[in-house]
Design a protein around this motif. Structure first.
Motif, mmCIF file in Angstrom:
data_model
loop_
_atom_site.group_PDB
_atom_site.id
_atom_site.type_symbol
_atom_site.label_atom_id
_atom_site.label_comp_id
_atom_site.label_asym_id
_atom_site.label_seq_id
_atom_site.Cartn_x
_atom_site.Cartn_y
_atom_site.Cartn_z
ATOM 1 N N UNK A 6 0.839 -1.193 0.000
ATOM 2 C CA UNK A 6 0.000 0.000 0.000
ATOM 3 C C UNK A 6 0.883 1.256 0.000
ATOM 4 N N UNK A 7 1.935 1.223 0.786
ATOM 5 C CA UNK A 7 2.858 2.356 0.829
ATOM 6 C C UNK A 7 3.634 2.462 -0.478
ATOM 7 N N UNK B 132 4.584 5.580 -3.391
ATOM 8 C CA UNK B 132 5.962 6.039 -3.601
ATOM 9 C C UNK B 132 6.806 4.844 -4.035
ATOM 10 N N UNK B 133 6.794 4.545 -5.335
ATOM 11 C CA UNK B 133 7.482 3.339 -5.830
ATOM 12 C C UNK B 133 8.986 3.345 -5.538
ATOM 13 N N UNK C 31 1.080 9.461 2.526
ATOM 14 C CA UNK C 31 1.155 10.798 1.930
ATOM 15 C C UNK C 31 2.536 11.408 2.172
ATOM 16 N N UNK C 32 3.094 11.196 3.379
ATOM 17 C CA UNK C 32 4.416 11.761 3.696
ATOM 18 C C UNK C 32 5.497 11.161 2.811
ATOM 19 N N UNK D 276 -6.220 8.863 -8.839
ATOM 20 C CA UNK D 276 -6.176 10.003 -9.762
ATOM 21 C C UNK D 276 -5.182 11.053 -9.272
ATOM 22 N N UNK D 277 -5.209 11.343 -7.969
ATOM 23 C CA UNK D 277 -4.287 12.348 -7.411
ATOM 24 C C UNK D 277 -2.840 11.890 -7.591
ATOM 25 N N UNK D 278 -2.631 10.562 -7.520
ATOM 26 C CA UNK D 278 -1.278 10.044 -7.634
ATOM 27 C C UNK D 278 -0.870 9.815 -9.081
#
Lengths: 268, 258
Positions: free
Chosen positions: A100-101, A105-106, A146-147, B159-161
């Motif tokens: 999920x994380x 942020x791949x 998000x961070x 969508x935001x990402x």
């Protein structure tokens, strides 16, 4: 066209500008003539009653909905970290917190992920499956996610839903630190006014239109704000704008200071 | 082994492999009723095939695509829930198809074959089309896979990402329509979604990642096809329902394990 500041500099620049936006959904005006702007290092909080259009305004700001009138400008190349109001992950989807994380942020490595989780007080959940998390844990993981994107702009819709009271203060501190230390802009929706008041730079009081906007103390005294929330609620919410009427002496005693009238003063 | 049984097995296994990953999305996105609607509308495709004297598979594929696009557009209206719209189209199409076939009295259409599938009747050309088409469908799915998985978590977040959400949604609908069209010959109109939903649901319990679940669903589907055809051969039962019964049996077994 808005521009991002180059890395390392702390020049204040506008990340997001919503200008005179109006939106009607199935015949009902939801937003009319709403403007707001988020700058680097600033926290802007949208407050308002249920049905005031807070979440809709966030969606318009993010480009998820198009306004009928007005413009929304986001800086070119803006990296956004978004925490939606409520996330229900389909239980039939097998999904670890790690995955999920990684979806957000791949490029993040395991150490980054762990750090982000520790920062939001959820360091123990990395190997768990997302559907197994409690509401508060999921909210913290969402914030960590998000961070991890190292966002220029953090957009949070009711970021502490389902988080316990002690955790709420921690999370608001974290958000404030993020804005003031890392220089991210923050756009937040909240009805936890009394906590938010202390942590925010600007409050936008929304009830389909902008009732009033500005510094939290100024807004909490504004007649439209008082009319919207009622003087009693507004007064109880404004307790953070306390007035120092005494100072502490080195020996533990106190000395009276000349009185300045605070927003709650009912005398004189 | 008789050759027609070998053909049936080859076709059924090819379909099961394709149905696995798509079935996962049907389960994750709750599209089971969408699949049923496509299958029911496919009967109109058979009518179209008879009326225009063209290959049934083409008629079915065309109609499934049209219905998928129509549904995609209709999701924009909000007055009626989407399962209500699906109910109208699904049964409307099935009933219209049955009436139209009854009116075409000279048409030699094996209605039971379409409703329940007739995998023992497929030829090597059908098998080749199933495997070739299947590879293309899976390749197309792989392209939009990251976006689709992100969308199942949350469409706004995706969508935001930076994911192209609207495009991926349309691609999935079209691909599922084609899978349903391909599956009809094997298990028939009435049981088409069973082959999509049941193996994926069985795989859920044993999976830790989306990809794991997709592969496992293919394997379980293939097992159900093999078992079902064996049973059909041994007990002289209809092939499509036998495959579905085998899939359900595997699901029940999987639930028995804690």
């Amino acid at each position: 066209m808005l521009c991002l500041p180059s890395e390392g500099t702390r020049v204040v620049s506008t990340l997001l500008a919503v200008d005179r936006v109006s939106l009607t959904l199935s015949g009902h005006p939801v937003l009319s003539d709403v403007s707001l702007a988020v700058e680097t290092g600033r926290i802007v909080t949208i407050v308002g009653p249920n049905g005031a259009g807070k979440s809709t305004l966030v969606k318009v700001a993010l480009g998820l909905m198009s306004p009928d009138a007005g413009t929304v400008r986001r800086t070119a190349g803006l990296r956004v970290g978004y925490v939606p109001q409520r996330l229900t992950v389909e239980p039939a989807l097998p999904l670890s917190v790690r995955r999920f994380l990684a979806m957000a942020a791949p490029k993040a490595d395991p150490a980054d992920m762990n750090n982000a989780l520790v920062r939001v007080g959820a360091g123990h959940v990395l190997a768990q499956q997302v559907p197994e998390l409690s509401g508060g844990e999921l909210q913290r993981v969402m914030l960590a996610r998000a961070l991890l994107r190292k966002p220029h702009l953090l957009v949070l819709d009711e970021p502490v839903g389902g988080v316990d009271m002690a955790g709420q203060a921690e999370i608001y501190d974290l958000i404030a630190a993020l804005a003031h230390a890392d220089g991210s802009g923050v756009l937040m929706v909240s009805h936890d006014l009394h906590v938010v008041m202390a942590a925010t730079d600007e409050v936008v009081c929304l009830n389909r239109h902008v009732c009033c906007a500005g510094h939290p103390e100024a807004v909490s005294r504004h007649p439209e704000y008082l009319a919207l929330f009622g003087p009693k609620v507004a007064a109880s919410l404004a307790v953070y704008t306390h007035v120092h009427d005494h100072a502490h002496l080195p020996d533990g005693g106190t000395v009276e200071l000349p009185h300045t009238h605070g927003p709650n003063c009912r005398h004189g | 082994m008789d050759e027609f049984l070998a053909r049936a097995l080859a076709g059924g296994l090819g379909l099961a492999l394709v149905a696995g990953p798509f079935g996962c999305f049907v389960v994750w996105r709750r599209m089971a009723y969408f699949g049923d609607t496509l299958a029911h509308a496919a009967l109109l495709g058979v009518v179209l095939g008879v009326a225009l004297d063209m290959d049934f598979t083409i008629g079915i594929a065309l109609l499934s695509l049209a219905v998928a696009l129509l549904l995609g557009l209709m999701q924009r209206q909000r007055q009626l829930a989407s399962d209500t719209m699906l109910g109208i189209i699904s049964h409307g199409a099935l009933a219209t198809g049955l009436v139209a076939l009854a009116l075409m009295q000279d048409a030699r259409v094996n209605l039971m074959g379409w409703l329940l599938g007739d995998i023992l009747a497929i030829g090597w050309t059908d098998v080749a089309v199933l495997w070739g088409g299947g590879v293309v469908l899976l390749a197309a799915l792989a392209v939009v896979w990251p976006t689709l998985v992100a969308m199942i978590v949350d469409e706004d977040l995706a969508a935001v990402e930076g994911h192209a959400v609207a495009r991926a949604r349309m691609v999935l609908m079209v691909l599922v329509a084609l899978v349903v069209a391909a599956a009809m010959k094997v298990v028939g109109i009435l049981l088409v979604t069973a082959l999509l939903v049941i193996p994926a649901a069985t795989a859920r319990k044993f999976s830790r990642t989306p990809e794991h679940m997709a592969v496992l669903a293919s394997v379980i589907g293939a097992l159900a096809v093999a078992l079902g055809l064996a049973g059909s051969w041994r007990f002289d039962t209809p092939s499509g329902p036998s495959v579905v019964v085998a899939a359900v049996a595997l699901f029940v077994l999987s639930q028995a394990r804690r």
